[in-house]
Write a protein that holds these residues in place. Sequence first.
Motif, PDB file in Angstrom:
ATOM      1  N   SER A 109      42.328  16.937 -25.336  1.00 35.19           N
ATOM      2  CA  SER A 109      40.862  16.873 -25.435  1.00 35.19           C
ATOM      3  C   SER A 109      40.286  15.742 -24.596  1.00 35.19           C
ATOM      4  N   VAL A 110      40.980  14.595 -24.547  1.00 38.00           N
ATOM      5  CA  VAL A 110      40.541  13.492 -23.686  1.00 38.00           C
ATOM      6  C   VAL A 110      40.587  13.927 -22.225  1.00 38.00           C
ATOM      7  N   LEU A 111      41.642  14.609 -21.844  1.00 47.18           N
ATOM      8  CA  LEU A 111      41.735  15.097 -20.465  1.00 47.18           C
ATOM      9  C   LEU A 111      40.606  16.076 -20.161  1.00 47.18           C
ATOM     10  N   GLY A 112      40.245  16.897 -21.139  1.00 44.52           N
ATOM     11  CA  GLY A 112      39.118  17.808 -20.945  1.00 44.52           C
ATOM     12  C   GLY A 112      37.835  17.061 -20.648  1.00 44.52           C
ATOM     13  N   GLN A 113      37.638  15.908 -21.327  1.00 42.40           N
ATOM     14  CA  GLN A 113      36.446  15.090 -21.096  1.00 42.40           C
ATOM     15  C   GLN A 113      36.505  14.360 -19.760  1.00 42.40           C
ATOM     16  N   ILE A 114      37.655  13.778 -19.437  1.00 37.64           N
ATOM     17  CA  ILE A 114      37.786  12.978 -18.218  1.00 37.64           C
ATOM     18  C   ILE A 114      37.496  13.810 -16.973  1.00 37.64           C
ATOM     19  N   TYR A 115      37.974  15.041 -16.968  1.00 38.71           N
ATOM     20  CA  TYR A 115      37.908  15.852 -15.745  1.00 38.71           C
ATOM     21  C   TYR A 115      36.897  16.997 -15.826  1.00 38.71           C
ATOM     22  N   HIS A 116      35.942  16.920 -16.782  1.00 37.66           N
ATOM     23  CA  HIS A 116      34.955  18.007 -16.830  1.00 37.66           C
ATOM     24  C   HIS A 116      33.926  17.839 -15.714  1.00 37.66           C
ATOM     25  N   GLU A 117      33.145  18.859 -15.508  1.00 34.87           N
ATOM     26  CA  GLU A 117      32.138  18.816 -14.443  1.00 34.87           C
ATOM     27  C   GLU A 117      30.926  19.632 -14.862  1.00 34.87           C
ATOM     28  N   LYS A 118      29.845  19.464 -14.099  1.00 35.06           N
ATOM     29  CA  LYS A 118      28.646  20.255 -14.370  1.00 35.06           C
ATOM     30  C   LYS A 118      28.700  21.557 -13.582  1.00 35.06           C
ATOM     31  N   HIS A 119      28.442  22.640 -14.277  1.00 40.70           N
ATOM     32  CA  HIS A 119      28.393  23.952 -13.639  1.00 40.70           C
ATOM     33  C   HIS A 119      27.128  24.641 -14.108  1.00 40.70           C
ATOM     34  N   GLU A 120      26.210  24.884 -13.171  1.00 37.91           N
ATOM     35  CA  GLU A 120      24.928  25.518 -13.474  1.00 37.91           C
ATOM     36  C   GLU A 120      24.213  24.785 -14.619  1.00 37.91           C
ATOM     37  N   GLY A 121      24.255  23.440 -14.553  1.00 42.61           N
ATOM     38  CA  GLY A 121      23.504  22.604 -15.488  1.00 42.61           C
ATOM     39  C   GLY A 121      24.185  22.305 -16.800  1.00 42.61           C
ATOM     40  N   ALA A 380      33.985  30.804 -15.096  1.00 45.45           N
ATOM     41  CA  ALA A 380      33.167  29.881 -14.301  1.00 45.45           C
ATOM     42  C   ALA A 380      34.044  29.055 -13.367  1.00 45.45           C
ATOM     43  N   PHE A 381      35.219  28.648 -13.831  1.00 43.70           N
ATOM     44  CA  PHE A 381      36.145  27.885 -12.995  1.00 43.70           C
ATOM     45  C   PHE A 381      36.618  28.727 -11.810  1.00 43.70           C
ATOM     46  N   LEU A 382      36.972  29.957 -12.081  1.00 45.06           N
ATOM     47  CA  LEU A 382      37.490  30.831 -11.020  1.00 45.06           C
ATOM     48  C   LEU A 382      36.419  31.206 -10.008  1.00 45.06           C
ATOM     49  N   ALA A 383      35.152  31.188 -10.439  1.00 41.76           N
ATOM     50  CA  ALA A 383      34.068  31.641  -9.564  1.00 41.76           C
ATOM     51  C   ALA A 383      33.030  30.552  -9.334  1.00 41.76           C
ATOM     52  N   ARG A 384      33.494  29.296  -9.151  1.00 41.12           N
ATOM     53  CA  ARG A 384      32.558  28.181  -9.006  1.00 41.12           C
ATOM     54  C   ARG A 384      31.691  28.274  -7.764  1.00 41.12           C
ATOM     55  N   LYS A 385      32.186  28.930  -6.733  1.00 40.22           N
ATOM     56  CA  LYS A 385      31.445  28.988  -5.472  1.00 40.22           C
ATOM     57  C   LYS A 385      30.600  30.254  -5.333  1.00 40.22           C
ATOM     58  N   THR A 386      30.554  31.040  -6.384  1.00 38.02           N
ATOM     59  CA  THR A 386      29.748  32.267  -6.351  1.00 38.02           C
ATOM     60  C   THR A 386      28.890  32.336  -7.616  1.00 38.02           C
ATOM     61  N   PRO A 387      27.780  33.066  -7.599  1.00 38.73           N
ATOM     62  CA  PRO A 387      26.964  33.226  -8.804  1.00 38.73           C
ATOM     63  C   PRO A 387      27.783  33.865  -9.927  1.00 38.73           C
ATOM     64  N   SER A 388      27.645  33.317 -11.131  1.00 42.09           N
ATOM     65  CA  SER A 388      28.507  33.744 -12.233  1.00 42.09           C
ATOM     66  C   SER A 388      27.859  34.751 -13.171  1.00 42.09           C
ATOM     67  N   ALA A 389      26.552  34.967 -13.057  1.00 37.89           N
ATOM     68  CA  ALA A 389      25.839  35.792 -14.042  1.00 37.89           C
ATOM     69  C   ALA A 389      26.452  37.186 -14.175  1.00 37.89           C
ATOM     70  N   GLY A 390      26.767  37.803 -13.049  1.00 33.54           N
ATOM     71  CA  GLY A 390      27.327  39.153 -13.089  1.00 33.54           C
ATOM     72  C   GLY A 390      28.694  39.184 -13.749  1.00 33.54           C
ATOM     73  N   LEU A 391      29.524  38.187 -13.448  1.00 32.58           N
ATOM     74  CA  LEU A 391      30.856  38.124 -14.044  1.00 32.58           C
ATOM     75  C   LEU A 391      30.773  37.840 -15.543  1.00 32.58           C
ATOM     76  N   PHE A 392      29.822  36.992 -15.931  1.00 25.41           N
ATOM     77  CA  PHE A 392      29.637  36.708 -17.352  1.00 25.41           C
ATOM     78  C   PHE A 392      29.222  37.981 -18.099  1.00 25.41           C
ATOM     79  N   PHE A 393      28.382  38.793 -17.467  1.00 27.86           N
ATOM     80  CA  PHE A 393      27.937  40.042 -18.099  1.00 27.86           C
ATOM     81  C   PHE A 393      29.125  40.982 -18.319  1.00 27.86           C
TER      82      PHE A 393
END
Length: 488
Positions: A109-121, A380-393
């Motif tokens: 869980s600490v590693l999850g916090q240390i290396y997290h990032e912002k994705h679409e806010g 979201a991780f796999l598709a960070r460089k492309t819009p994710s809305a369609g994949l999320f749907f």
Amino acid sequence: MQEWVNAINSWIWSSALIYLCLGVGLYFSIRTRFMQVRHIREMIRLMFKGKASAAGVSSFQALSLSLSGRVGTGNIAGVATAISFGGPGAIFWMWVVAFLGASTAYIESVLGQIYHEKHEGQYRGGPAFYIEKGLGWKWYSMLFACVTVIACGVLMPGVQANGIAAGLKTAFGLSPEVTGAIVVLLLGMIIFGGVKRIANVAQVVVPFMALGYILIAFVVILLNIQQLPDVFMLIVRSAFGTEAGMGAMLGLAIQWGVKRGIYSNEAGQGTGPHAAAAAEVKHPAQQGLVQAFSVYIDTLFVCSATAFMILITGKYNVVAPDGQAIFTGLAGMTAGSDFTQAAVEQALPGFGSMFVGIALFFFAFTTILAYYYIAETNVAFLARKTPSAGLFFVLKIAILAVSFYGCIRTAELAWGLGDMGVGLMAWLNIIAILALQKPALATLKDYEQQLSLKQDPVFNPRAMRLNVAKHWHAKHSESEAIPEAPKA
């Protein structure tokens, strides 16, 4: 298909994974100087500290989100299965896994916090993120993300949905098809509302359902209080093969206790870091400690509540590997939520079966919500460089379909697929956190040093010389730029 699933699980859940989980938990307990004992008061304090931000959820919301994943059908049906195939001693080994696993949960869980990032806010993180950023193993991070999308988006939701259908059929006579339609409708209303709605639902439902369930367990135990010492000794003796008739169950007690313990509390599996990464905190160790305590809540409280209700009422069966009955308390009943429903029904006639059916619905339903969030994070991780809305749907539609199918398929197949998903994630994540343990251990040391100086710990990645997510550097720079308030 069942034979194929069983064959794969026999390899995934070999003795190697069983002892790896126990060994890693013991190793991290020693390396953290048993932080799961030393910092219990701090864990409880931190649960209710911190507020949500535009990008992150509060510590309590993150705890609720992770508990929604940890507290599921495994706490009711899974405990019954462990008792049936591993004997009462399996519960002891579930406790061992929880105690040791709390340190593993802290590290991941600490590693999850240390290396997290912002994705679409919004903050996103998890094993795929810390594998790529911390270890530089891009291929391995992609592999974990793909496995997690399949496990949490396809394999594991079916177990929860199947548990809901079984519980409601026993309690109210609802057909699996009707239950499936209800699950799909409610699930769709929430997941189409986004991560914030999932967190808001979790922070209300999870504490309510867990406390209510534990309260009913206390009532059942009090009604049979004279048998409590004997039940406790039965668990301990069976755990070490000294109980009459249970000698041959020693290996199975360990195997089923560890397997169901990992499935229930998820320590080391890699699901907890996703919720931890979403939290807004001043120091990564804060979420590590909160998530470590969530393992205790799941296993030592909720799983134990189920175990004691089943054992104290005698409403269970124990079956040897060759199919021979070792103990029969419910003739003709297969392992699952029926054990728990029968136990509560005996103590509270006319109420028990319905209560467990409702509890199972909330436990399993919120777990499906957590699985969706985890799967979405990895998409979201796999598709960070492309819009994710369609994949999320597409993912939303897929998990709705899988949940409906899970309601109507056999329990044995559902559990087999779920075990496959849990095992694969555990193998991949444990290897990663062993390779990336230094930042997590350094973060704990920094947090403890600041506490010893009576400071409110703040994470300074520059002083610790850690390669962390960029936003941690920006956050620390902002905190330094804020002038200190004048003293009165």
